[in-house]
Design a protein around this motif. Structure first.
Motif, PDB file in Angstrom:
ATOM      1  N   THR A  48       4.291 -79.831  31.890  1.00  0.00           N
ATOM      2  CA  THR A  48       4.536 -80.421  30.569  1.00  0.00           C
ATOM      3  C   THR A  48       3.870 -79.607  29.471  1.00  0.00           C
ATOM      4  O   THR A  48       4.467 -79.341  28.416  1.00  0.00           O
ATOM      5  N   LEU A  49       2.617 -79.207  29.732  1.00  0.00           N
ATOM      6  CA  LEU A  49       1.886 -78.413  28.745  1.00  0.00           C
ATOM      7  C   LEU A  49       2.569 -77.062  28.508  1.00  0.00           C
ATOM      8  O   LEU A  49       2.757 -76.640  27.358  1.00  0.00           O
ATOM      9  N   LEU A  50       2.996 -76.411  29.575  1.00  0.00           N
ATOM     10  CA  LEU A  50       3.647 -75.104  29.446  1.00  0.00           C
ATOM     11  C   LEU A  50       4.966 -75.208  28.687  1.00  0.00           C
ATOM     12  O   LEU A  50       5.253 -74.393  27.796  1.00  0.00           O
ATOM     13  N   ILE A  51       5.775 -76.209  29.032  1.00  0.00           N
ATOM     14  CA  ILE A  51       7.082 -76.375  28.378  1.00  0.00           C
ATOM     15  C   ILE A  51       6.903 -76.693  26.900  1.00  0.00           C
ATOM     16  O   ILE A  51       7.627 -76.180  26.038  1.00  0.00           O
ATOM     17  N   THR A  52       5.915 -77.545  26.588  1.00  0.00           N
ATOM     18  CA  THR A  52       5.663 -77.913  25.193  1.00  0.00           C
ATOM     19  C   THR A  52       5.260 -76.700  24.375  1.00  0.00           C
ATOM     20  O   THR A  52       5.769 -76.478  23.268  1.00  0.00           O
ATOM     21  N   ILE A  53       4.345 -75.894  24.895  1.00  0.00           N
ATOM     22  CA  ILE A  53       3.892 -74.707  24.173  1.00  0.00           C
ATOM     23  C   ILE A  53       5.034 -73.703  24.033  1.00  0.00           C
ATOM     24  O   ILE A  53       5.183 -73.038  22.999  1.00  0.00           O
ATOM     25  N   TRP A  54       5.866 -73.594  25.065  1.00  0.00           N
ATOM     26  CA  TRP A  54       6.978 -72.648  25.024  1.00  0.00           C
ATOM     27  C   TRP A  54       8.038 -73.052  23.999  1.00  0.00           C
ATOM     28  O   TRP A  54       8.565 -72.212  23.253  1.00  0.00           O
ATOM     29  N   LEU A  55       8.364 -74.352  23.930  1.00  0.00           N
ATOM     30  CA  LEU A  55       9.448 -74.814  23.070  1.00  0.00           C
ATOM     31  C   LEU A  55       9.025 -75.058  21.621  1.00  0.00           C
ATOM     32  O   LEU A  55       9.864 -74.985  20.717  1.00  0.00           O
ATOM     33  N   GLU A  56       7.751 -75.352  21.401  1.00  0.00           N
ATOM     34  CA  GLU A  56       7.275 -75.653  20.052  1.00  0.00           C
ATOM     35  C   GLU A  56       6.786 -74.383  19.362  1.00  0.00           C
ATOM     36  O   GLU A  56       5.757 -73.825  19.726  1.00  0.00           O
ATOM     37  N   ALA A  57       7.511 -73.949  18.345  1.00  0.00           N
ATOM     38  CA  ALA A  57       7.148 -72.718  17.632  1.00  0.00           C
ATOM     39  C   ALA A  57       5.785 -72.833  16.956  1.00  0.00           C
ATOM     40  O   ALA A  57       5.062 -71.835  16.818  1.00  0.00           O
ATOM     41  N   SER A  58       5.409 -74.043  16.553  1.00  0.00           N
ATOM     42  CA  SER A  58       4.122 -74.238  15.877  1.00  0.00           C
ATOM     43  C   SER A  58       2.940 -74.003  16.807  1.00  0.00           C
ATOM     44  O   SER A  58       1.805 -73.831  16.349  1.00  0.00           O
ATOM     45  N   LEU A  59       3.198 -73.995  18.115  1.00  0.00           N
ATOM     46  CA  LEU A  59       2.119 -73.793  19.091  1.00  0.00           C
ATOM     47  C   LEU A  59       2.052 -72.352  19.588  1.00  0.00           C
ATOM     48  O   LEU A  59       1.299 -72.062  20.519  1.00  0.00           O
ATOM     49  N   HIS A  60       2.812 -71.471  18.985  1.00  0.00           N
ATOM     50  CA  HIS A  60       2.785 -70.066  19.389  1.00  0.00           C
ATOM     51  C   HIS A  60       1.620 -69.367  18.686  1.00  0.00           C
ATOM     52  O   HIS A  60       1.795 -68.523  17.804  1.00  0.00           O
ATOM     53  N   GLU A  61       0.442 -69.760  19.102  1.00  0.00           N
ATOM     54  CA  GLU A  61      -0.802 -69.230  18.547  1.00  0.00           C
ATOM     55  C   GLU A  61      -1.726 -68.828  19.692  1.00  0.00           C
ATOM     56  O   GLU A  61      -1.576 -69.321  20.824  1.00  0.00           O
ATOM     57  N   PRO A  62      -2.712 -67.948  19.404  1.00  0.00           N
ATOM     58  CA  PRO A  62      -3.588 -67.430  20.470  1.00  0.00           C
ATOM     59  C   PRO A  62      -4.240 -68.496  21.340  1.00  0.00           C
ATOM     60  O   PRO A  62      -4.260 -68.361  22.571  1.00  0.00           O
ATOM     61  N   MET A  63      -4.762 -69.561  20.724  1.00  0.00           N
ATOM     62  CA  MET A  63      -5.459 -70.578  21.508  1.00  0.00           C
ATOM     63  C   MET A  63      -4.538 -71.214  22.544  1.00  0.00           C
ATOM     64  O   MET A  63      -4.935 -71.465  23.693  1.00  0.00           O
ATOM     65  N   TYR A  64      -3.286 -71.447  22.172  1.00  0.00           N
ATOM     66  CA  TYR A  64      -2.338 -72.096  23.080  1.00  0.00           C
ATOM     67  C   TYR A  64      -1.815 -71.123  24.141  1.00  0.00           C
ATOM     68  O   TYR A  64      -1.432 -71.547  25.229  1.00  0.00           O
ATOM     69  N   TYR A  65      -1.821 -69.834  23.832  1.00  0.00           N
ATOM     70  CA  TYR A  65      -1.488 -68.847  24.865  1.00  0.00           C
ATOM     71  C   TYR A  65      -2.534 -68.866  25.975  1.00  0.00           C
ATOM     72  O   TYR A  65      -2.207 -68.739  27.157  1.00  0.00           O
ATOM     73  N   LEU A  66      -3.805 -69.024  25.583  1.00  0.00           N
ATOM     74  CA  LEU A  66      -4.880 -69.111  26.581  1.00  0.00           C
ATOM     75  C   LEU A  66      -4.731 -70.379  27.421  1.00  0.00           C
ATOM     76  O   LEU A  66      -4.963 -70.366  28.630  1.00  0.00           O
ATOM     77  N   LEU A  67      -4.348 -71.485  26.780  1.00  0.00           N
ATOM     78  CA  LEU A  67      -4.104 -72.719  27.521  1.00  0.00           C
ATOM     79  C   LEU A  67      -2.952 -72.542  28.510  1.00  0.00           C
ATOM     80  O   LEU A  67      -2.998 -73.056  29.629  1.00  0.00           O
ATOM     81  N   SER A  68      -1.927 -71.804  28.088  1.00  0.00           N
ATOM     82  CA  SER A  68      -0.794 -71.537  28.981  1.00  0.00           C
ATOM     83  C   SER A  68      -1.241 -70.733  30.196  1.00  0.00           C
ATOM     84  O   SER A  68      -0.830 -71.021  31.331  1.00  0.00           O
ATOM     85  N   LEU A  69      -2.075 -69.730  29.963  1.00  0.00           N
ATOM     86  CA  LEU A  69      -2.589 -68.924  31.077  1.00  0.00           C
ATOM     87  C   LEU A  69      -3.379 -69.787  32.041  1.00  0.00           C
ATOM     88  O   LEU A  69      -3.210 -69.682  33.268  1.00  0.00           O
ATOM     89  N   ILE A 294      -4.980 -82.329  30.844  1.00  0.00           N
ATOM     90  CA  ILE A 294      -5.198 -83.619  30.186  1.00  0.00           C
ATOM     91  C   ILE A 294      -6.231 -83.482  29.079  1.00  0.00           C
ATOM     92  O   ILE A 294      -6.023 -83.908  27.937  1.00  0.00           O
ATOM     93  N   VAL A 295      -7.361 -82.856  29.403  1.00  0.00           N
ATOM     94  CA  VAL A 295      -8.434 -82.722  28.422  1.00  0.00           C
ATOM     95  C   VAL A 295      -8.058 -81.731  27.331  1.00  0.00           C
ATOM     96  O   VAL A 295      -8.198 -82.005  26.145  1.00  0.00           O
ATOM     97  N   TYR A 296      -7.545 -80.552  27.725  1.00  0.00           N
ATOM     98  CA  TYR A 296      -7.197 -79.542  26.726  1.00  0.00           C
ATOM     99  C   TYR A 296      -5.942 -79.918  25.950  1.00  0.00           C
ATOM    100  O   TYR A 296      -5.803 -79.571  24.780  1.00  0.00           O
ATOM    101  N   GLY A 297      -5.024 -80.619  26.623  1.00  0.00           N
ATOM    102  CA  GLY A 297      -3.757 -80.929  25.993  1.00  0.00           C
ATOM    103  C   GLY A 297      -3.731 -82.239  25.245  1.00  0.00           C
ATOM    104  O   GLY A 297      -3.498 -82.289  24.040  1.00  0.00           O
ATOM    105  N   VAL A 298      -4.028 -83.331  25.959  1.00  0.00           N
ATOM    106  CA  VAL A 298      -3.913 -84.665  25.363  1.00  0.00           C
ATOM    107  C   VAL A 298      -4.892 -84.845  24.212  1.00  0.00           C
ATOM    108  O   VAL A 298      -4.591 -85.527  23.234  1.00  0.00           O
ATOM    109  N   ARG A 299      -6.068 -84.228  24.312  1.00  0.00           N
ATOM    110  CA  ARG A 299      -7.057 -84.381  23.250  1.00  0.00           C
ATOM    111  C   ARG A 299      -6.862 -83.367  22.118  1.00  0.00           C
ATOM    112  O   ARG A 299      -7.663 -83.319  21.188  1.00  0.00           O
ATOM    113  N   THR A 300      -5.812 -82.564  22.189  1.00  0.00           N
ATOM    114  CA  THR A 300      -5.493 -81.639  21.102  1.00  0.00           C
ATOM    115  C   THR A 300      -4.334 -82.229  20.303  1.00  0.00           C
ATOM    116  O   THR A 300      -3.241 -82.417  20.816  1.00  0.00           O
ATOM    117  N   GLN A 301      -4.609 -82.532  19.037  1.00  0.00           N
ATOM    118  CA  GLN A 301      -3.645 -83.251  18.213  1.00  0.00           C
ATOM    119  C   GLN A 301      -2.332 -82.505  18.100  1.00  0.00           C
ATOM    120  O   GLN A 301      -1.250 -83.110  18.166  1.00  0.00           O
TER     121      GLN A 301
END
Length: 316
Positions: A48-69, A294-301
């Motif tokens: 879910t986290l990977l798909i959300t970051i991939w599909l949401e252009a607003s999340l194409h930022e360095p911090m979220y790339y690290l979360l994807s990794l 859960i912690v990195y994703g759900v608690r990130t607005q």
């Protein structure tokens, strides 16, 4: 009797048997259900986290790339270990081929080290965000993430490759029962008839160098963060800064602590049940994977809002 070191002689062993809980076989019954649920949670949450970051252009930022990794590493580790463990629990499928065993060993050593290194980079990201917020966009860039990922891959692959290679080069002369649910370094190499001193020295030096350096840099980052936070005068600034990084630090501490406990239980195996390191080994491959998204994703607005937008668009 001297041990023969001629590796042109084929091994007497072509398969190993994974003997999960030799002294506590009943553990398999009650552990299989929570383990399968944790596995499904880990795979579902990370996907879910990977798909959300991939599909949401607003999340194409360095911090979220690290979360994807981090999510990719967690999923690979889960898929490498947990399905085989559940197959043993449910169907008693204990055999594992020679090549599969050492492939599993390589993936576990490499990806656990990569996860530790990713935590280190994320701690640095948090340090820059709190201590140098004005310079954050110029320091934490896409190029920085690309270089960090390259460093994570190269460093840990180069260090991890010799471990299964040295193990596979050993001569296995008949013993084939691994006292574990997976092909970990020490239980496998103990089945060999060769001298394993060099392998253990390399593993000890390499493992502690990687883990130790990562932990030192992580705790240094959070020490500097705490010092900067305590100097903040603005109302609510301390709370906001702590909420940003405290949960990250807890996960890093959990990841490191369970790994250290696992190491020390191996060292003090005479004082604890031999099944305890096996249990910790299994949990270490699924618990962080279930908790991280859960912690990195759900608690990130931003990620919560991204998931909500995808739900409204009908992506799920």
């Amino acid at each position: 009797m001297t041990t023969q070191q001629n590796h042109t002689i084929p091994n007497d062993v072509s398969d190993f048997l994974l003997n999960c809980f030799a002294r506590s076989p009943s553990w398999q019954l009650w552990l299989s259900l929570p383990l399968s649920l944790l596995f499904l949670l880990a795979m579902g949450a990370n996907a879910t986290l990977l798909i959300t970051i991939w599909l949401e252009a607003s999340l194409h930022e360095p911090m979220y790339y690290l979360l994807s990794l981090l999510s990719i590493l967690d999923m690979v580790l889960c898929l490498t270990v947990i399905p085989k463990v559940l197959a043993i629990f449910w169907f008693d499928l204990r055999p594992i081929s020679f090549s599969s065993c050492f492939l599993q060993m390589f993936i576990m050593n490499c990806f656990l080290a990569m996860e530790s290194c990713t935590f280190m980079v994320m701690a640095y990201d948090c340090y820059v965000a709190i201590c140098h917020p004005m310079r954050y966009p110029s320091i934490i860039t896409d190029q920085f993430v690309a270089k960090a990922v390259f460093f994570i891959l190269v460093r840990n692959v180069l260090v991890a490759v010799p471990i299964p290679f040295l193990s596979a080069r050993l001569y296995y002369c008949g013993r084939d029962v691994i006292e574990n649910c997976m092909c970990t370094n020490i239980p496998v190499s103990r089945l060999s008839c060769d001298d394993i001193t060099i392998k253990h020295l390399y593993q000890f030096a390499g493992g502690w160098t990687l883990l130790g350096s990562d932990l030192i840099l992580i705790f240094l980052s959070y020490t500097l963060i705490m010092r900067a936070v305590l100097r903040l005068k603005a109302e609510g600034a301390v709370t906001k800064a702590l909420s940003t990084c405290s949960y990250h630090f807890i996960l890093i501490l959990f990841f490191s602590t369970i790994l250290l406990v696992l190491i020390f239980t191996h060292v003090a195996k005479k004082e604890v049940s031999s099944d305890m390191p096996v249990l910790l080994n299994v949990l270490h491959h699924v618990m962080p994977a279930a908790l991280n998204p859960i912690v990195y994703g759900v608690r990130t607005q931003e990620i919560k809002q991204g998931i909500q937008r995808l739900l409204k668009k009908g992506w799920w």
